[in-house]
Design a protein around this motif. Structure first.
Motif, PDB file in Angstrom:
ATOM      1  N   ASP A 109       0.807  -1.228   0.110  1.00 51.50           N
ATOM      2  CA  ASP A 109       0.002  -0.028  -0.004  1.00 51.50           C
ATOM      3  C   ASP A 109       0.975   1.033   0.224  1.00 51.50           C
ATOM      4  OD1 ASP A 109      -1.967   1.649   0.428  1.00 51.50           O
ATOM      5  OD2 ASP A 109      -2.546   0.882   2.196  1.00 51.50           O
ATOM      6  N   LEU A 110       1.121   1.789  -1.169  1.00 46.73           N
ATOM      7  CA  LEU A 110       2.136   2.901  -1.188  1.00 46.73           C
ATOM      8  C   LEU A 110       1.835   4.090  -0.670  1.00 46.73           C
ATOM      9  CD1 LEU A 110       5.025   2.978  -2.826  1.00 46.73           C
ATOM     10  CD2 LEU A 110       3.913   3.679  -4.928  1.00 46.73           C
ATOM     11  N   CYS A 111       0.668   4.564  -0.597  1.00 47.21           N
ATOM     12  CA  CYS A 111       0.298   5.782   0.078  1.00 47.21           C
ATOM     13  C   CYS A 111      -0.925   5.515   0.990  1.00 47.21           C
ATOM     14  CB  CYS A 111      -0.291   6.881  -0.954  1.00 47.21           C
ATOM     15  SG  CYS A 111       0.838   6.873  -2.534  1.00 47.21           S
ATOM     16  N   ALA A 112      -0.421   4.889   2.226  1.00 45.74           N
ATOM     17  CA  ALA A 112      -1.379   4.270   3.083  1.00 45.74           C
ATOM     18  C   ALA A 112      -2.275   5.352   3.989  1.00 45.74           C
ATOM     19  CB  ALA A 112      -0.546   3.296   3.864  1.00 45.74           C
ATOM     20  N   PRO A 114      -4.409   7.900   5.958  1.00 48.25           N
ATOM     21  CA  PRO A 114      -4.342   7.552   7.492  1.00 48.25           C
ATOM     22  C   PRO A 114      -4.789   6.041   7.646  1.00 48.25           C
ATOM     23  CG  PRO A 114      -6.466   8.743   6.989  1.00 48.25           C
ATOM     24  CD  PRO A 114      -5.606   8.996   5.573  1.00 48.25           C
ATOM     25  N   GLY A 115      -4.993   5.106   6.663  1.00 43.75           N
ATOM     26  CA  GLY A 115      -5.078   4.082   6.769  1.00 43.75           C
ATOM     27  C   GLY A 115      -6.380   3.006   6.407  1.00 43.75           C
ATOM     28  N   GLY A 116      -7.359   3.902   5.872  1.00 41.18           N
ATOM     29  CA  GLY A 116      -8.573   3.191   5.947  1.00 41.18           C
ATOM     30  C   GLY A 116      -8.532   1.642   4.962  1.00 41.18           C
ATOM     31  N   ASN A 132       3.020   2.071   3.491  1.00 38.48           N
ATOM     32  CA  ASN A 132       3.961   3.191   3.347  1.00 38.48           C
ATOM     33  C   ASN A 132       3.275   4.696   2.960  1.00 38.48           C
ATOM     34  OD1 ASN A 132       6.854   4.487   2.757  1.00 38.48           O
ATOM     35  ND2 ASN A 132       5.682   5.049   0.902  1.00 38.48           N
ATOM     36  N   ASP A 133       3.848   5.634   3.776  1.00 34.21           N
ATOM     37  CA  ASP A 133       3.378   6.972   3.260  1.00 34.21           C
ATOM     38  C   ASP A 133       4.415   7.896   3.589  1.00 34.21           C
ATOM     39  OD1 ASP A 133       0.352   8.401   2.894  1.00 34.21           O
ATOM     40  OD2 ASP A 133       1.789   9.612   3.814  1.00 34.21           O
ATOM     41  N   ALA A 134       4.625   9.005   2.520  1.00 35.03           N
ATOM     42  CA  ALA A 134       5.820   9.585   2.736  1.00 35.03           C
ATOM     43  C   ALA A 134       5.849  10.797   3.745  1.00 35.03           C
ATOM     44  CB  ALA A 134       5.903  10.718   1.435  1.00 35.03           C
ATOM     45  N   SER A 164       8.036   5.030   6.049  1.00 38.19           N
ATOM     46  CA  SER A 164       7.796   6.725   5.625  1.00 38.19           C
ATOM     47  C   SER A 164       8.828   6.932   4.685  1.00 38.19           C
ATOM     48  CB  SER A 164       7.756   7.539   6.909  1.00 38.19           C
ATOM     49  OG  SER A 164       7.221   8.707   6.368  1.00 38.19           O
ATOM     50  N   GLU A 165       8.559   6.270   3.155  1.00 38.17           N
ATOM     51  CA  GLU A 165       9.373   6.764   2.227  1.00 38.17           C
ATOM     52  C   GLU A 165       8.878   7.587   0.992  1.00 38.17           C
ATOM     53  OE1 GLU A 165      12.620   5.597   2.427  1.00 38.17           O
ATOM     54  OE2 GLU A 165      12.236   4.556   4.270  1.00 38.17           O
ATOM     55  N   ASP A 166       9.705   8.280   0.265  1.00 38.76           N
ATOM     56  CA  ASP A 166       9.110   8.671  -0.868  1.00 38.76           C
ATOM     57  C   ASP A 166       8.602   7.513  -1.801  1.00 38.76           C
ATOM     58  OD1 ASP A 166       8.581  10.008  -3.250  1.00 38.76           O
ATOM     59  OD2 ASP A 166      10.185  11.432  -3.304  1.00 38.76           O
ATOM     60  N   GLY A 167       7.276   7.350  -2.177  1.00 39.81           N
ATOM     61  CA  GLY A 167       7.206   6.363  -2.907  1.00 39.81           C
ATOM     62  C   GLY A 167       7.513   6.410  -4.363  1.00 39.81           C
ATOM     63  N   THR A 168       7.928   7.781  -4.783  1.00 39.61           N
ATOM     64  CA  THR A 168       8.433   7.665  -6.251  1.00 39.61           C
ATOM     65  C   THR A 168       9.700   7.135  -6.431  1.00 39.61           C
ATOM     66  OG1 THR A 168       9.326   9.876  -5.873  1.00 39.61           O
ATOM     67  CG2 THR A 168       7.071   9.735  -6.584  1.00 39.61           C
ATOM     68  N   ASP A 182      -2.873   4.596  -4.040  1.00 36.99           N
ATOM     69  CA  ASP A 182      -3.974   5.370  -3.579  1.00 36.99           C
ATOM     70  C   ASP A 182      -3.478   6.901  -3.626  1.00 36.99           C
ATOM     71  OD1 ASP A 182      -6.611   6.427  -2.990  1.00 36.99           O
ATOM     72  OD2 ASP A 182      -6.160   6.222  -0.928  1.00 36.99           O
ATOM     73  N   ALA A 183      -3.466   7.557  -4.758  1.00 36.87           N
ATOM     74  CA  ALA A 183      -2.269   8.756  -4.637  1.00 36.87           C
ATOM     75  C   ALA A 183      -2.813  10.018  -4.199  1.00 36.87           C
ATOM     76  CB  ALA A 183      -2.174   8.825  -6.340  1.00 36.87           C
ATOM     77  N   PRO A 184      -1.942  10.881  -3.824  1.00 35.89           N
ATOM     78  CA  PRO A 184      -2.444  12.106  -3.354  1.00 35.89           C
ATOM     79  C   PRO A 184      -3.183  12.979  -4.692  1.00 35.89           C
ATOM     80  CG  PRO A 184      -0.228  12.032  -3.668  1.00 35.89           C
ATOM     81  CD  PRO A 184      -0.664  10.719  -3.697  1.00 35.89           C
ATOM     82  N   CYS A 185      -4.056  13.582  -4.405  1.00 32.18           N
ATOM     83  CA  CYS A 185      -4.794  14.428  -5.382  1.00 32.18           C
ATOM     84  C   CYS A 185      -5.521  15.595  -4.986  1.00 32.18           C
ATOM     85  CB  CYS A 185      -6.017  13.468  -6.031  1.00 32.18           C
ATOM     86  SG  CYS A 185      -7.126  12.949  -4.836  1.00 32.18           S
TER      87      CYS A 185
HETATM   88  N1  SAM Z   1      -4.879   5.271   1.318  1.00 32.26           N
HETATM   89  C1  SAM Z   1      -5.129   6.200   2.302  1.00 32.26           C
HETATM   90  C2  SAM Z   1      -6.498   5.850   3.184  1.00 32.26           C
HETATM   91  O1  SAM Z   1      -7.246   5.003   2.392  1.00 32.26           O
HETATM   92  O2  SAM Z   1      -6.689   6.294   4.302  1.00 32.26           O
HETATM   93  C3  SAM Z   1      -5.402   7.780   1.845  1.00 32.26           C
HETATM   94  C4  SAM Z   1      -4.134   8.064   0.923  1.00 32.26           C
HETATM   95  S1  SAM Z   1      -4.112   9.666   0.663  1.00 32.26           S
HETATM   96  C5  SAM Z   1      -5.352   9.958  -0.728  1.00 32.26           C
HETATM   97  C6  SAM Z   1      -2.493  10.114  -0.409  1.00 32.26           C
HETATM   98  C7  SAM Z   1      -1.309   9.939   0.708  1.00 32.26           C
HETATM   99  O3  SAM Z   1      -0.369   9.937  -0.152  1.00 32.26           O
HETATM  100  C8  SAM Z   1      -1.247  11.044   1.612  1.00 32.26           C
HETATM  101  O4  SAM Z   1      -1.319  10.558   3.006  1.00 32.26           O
HETATM  102  C9  SAM Z   1       0.079  11.448   1.414  1.00 32.26           C
HETATM  103  O5  SAM Z   1       0.835  11.754   2.787  1.00 32.26           O
HETATM  104  C10 SAM Z   1       0.737  10.613   0.565  1.00 32.26           C
HETATM  105  N2  SAM Z   1       1.943  10.866  -0.357  1.00 32.26           N
HETATM  106  C11 SAM Z   1       2.008  12.096  -0.997  1.00 32.26           C
HETATM  107  N3  SAM Z   1       3.068  11.909  -1.618  1.00 32.26           N
HETATM  108  C12 SAM Z   1       3.804  10.676  -1.432  1.00 32.26           C
HETATM  109  C13 SAM Z   1       4.868  10.097  -1.790  1.00 32.26           C
HETATM  110  N4  SAM Z   1       5.768  10.890  -2.602  1.00 32.26           N
HETATM  111  N5  SAM Z   1       5.187   8.813  -1.491  1.00 32.26           N
HETATM  112  C14 SAM Z   1       4.419   8.007  -0.788  1.00 32.26           C
HETATM  113  N6  SAM Z   1       3.263   8.786  -0.323  1.00 32.26           N
HETATM  114  C15 SAM Z   1       2.883  10.189  -0.616  1.00 32.26           C
END
Ligand code: SAM
Length: 311
Positions: A109-112, A114-116, A132-134, A164-168, A182-185
């Protein structure tokens, strides 16, 4: 202006949905749930939208019927001191369901935070989950959520890793059977209603402009991290085609040209039929599926697209 051009006659209804109170679903905590909890929810008029459908899943999520805007009470602690349910936009379970995680799978789960969706993935009982979450602060929140919902025995290195890594810059290649991106948007619903730290602030213009690039890079990381034959789901909570379909197209092109990774978009049209009682889907989404806010079923926006890595 953008969305009225994109949605035409549909836009006024989507817009009023976005401006009105959103609906939640109560994702039952499989690790603590008791009959009493689901009995209480049923007596309030809610029902498990997943068990009313032919889709098989270990998850249970209670929602109120269309047009019923009753709110769920906050979750209480149940057996083992764990919270009994997690409140979330019920549409946000669709990416997890689309991943079809099985007990033998390793998942990322690359952008996890708050975790739902992380909780839902764990309840689908995969063999190993890397979450993981950056953002460090959001990662702390993710850890708190996990502690409140997941029993001690699952907090082991063999089952669950939180980073807590940069997913890119994700270093692992061809390791996971399933990857969720589940990307930031622009988080359209949230951005309309919350002033604080709003992504449409002038101060955050640059960040907003590079979002599609960041999303593409995150999806590329996901495609590289999944094993050939494995699946990646890309999801967002925006209506923007630039952040949805265009990102998928760009990432598929780059995966092929830069890394020789061939992918195939998986058909999720059946979701429209299976879940039509609960959600309103866009009928003609070019690539993937989009849940549209609607006053009688005020979930979403939620975009998802499932991709299979071929080699
Ligand atoms: N999946 C989560 C959930 O269901 O609760 C919601 C995720 S939220 C839409 C997007 C997340 O991407 C944010 O928590 C943000 O911190 C994280 N994020 C932003 N840039 C990132 C990166 N470069 N690598 C990893 N995570 C990143």
């Amino acid at each position: 202006m953008t969305y009225s051009a994109q949605f035409g006659d549909l836009w006024p209804s989507v817009r009023i949905g976005l401006l009105s109170e959103q609906k939640y679903g109560a994702l039952i905590n499989n690790f603590s749930s008791e009959e009493r909890v689901t009995g209480d929810l049923r007596s309030m008029g809610a029902s498990d939208f997943l068990h009313e459908t032919p889709h098989t899943s270990d998850l249970s999520c209670y929602t109120f019927p269309r047009g019923d805007i009753t709110r769920f009470p906050p979750a209480r602690s149940g057996a083992r001191g764990l919270l009994e349910y997690y409140l979330l936009d019920a549409a946000s379970l669709l990416p997890v369901l689309a991943l079809s995680v099985r007990p033998e799978h390793r998942a990322l789960d690359l952008c996890a935070a708050p975790g739902g969706k992380t909780l839902a993935l764990l309840m689908e009982s995969c063999r190993y989950l890397a979450a993981n979450d950056a953002s460090l602060s959001r990662c702390r929140r993710l850890r708190r959520v996990l502690l409140s919902y997941i029993p001690q025995e699952l907090h082991s290195e063999e089952r669950l890793r939180v980073t807590s890594e940069d997913g890119t810059e994700w270093p692992e290649e061809a390791v996971y059977d399933r990857v969720l991106v589940d990307a930031p948007c622009t988080a359209d619903r949230h951005s309309l209603l919350e002033e604080e730290n709003n992504i449409f602030n002038r101060m955050r213009m640059k960040e907003r402009q590079v979002l599609p690039l960041l999303q593409t890079q995150l999806l590329l990381s996901g495609l590289r991290a999944v094993v050939p034959g494995g699946d990646v789901v890309y999801s967002t909570c925006t209506l923007s085609t630039l952040q949805n379909e265009c990102v998928v197209e760009r990432a598929l092109g780059l995966a092929a040209s830069e890394y020789g990774i061939r992918t195939e978009v998986q058909d999720l049209r059946c979701f429209r039929e299976i879940f039509k009682k609960t959600f309103d889907f866009q009928k003609d989404c070019r690539l993937g599926e989009l849940v549209l806010p609607n006053l009688t079923a005020n979930y979403g926006p939620l975009y998802l697209c499932k991709l299979r890595r071929l080699h």
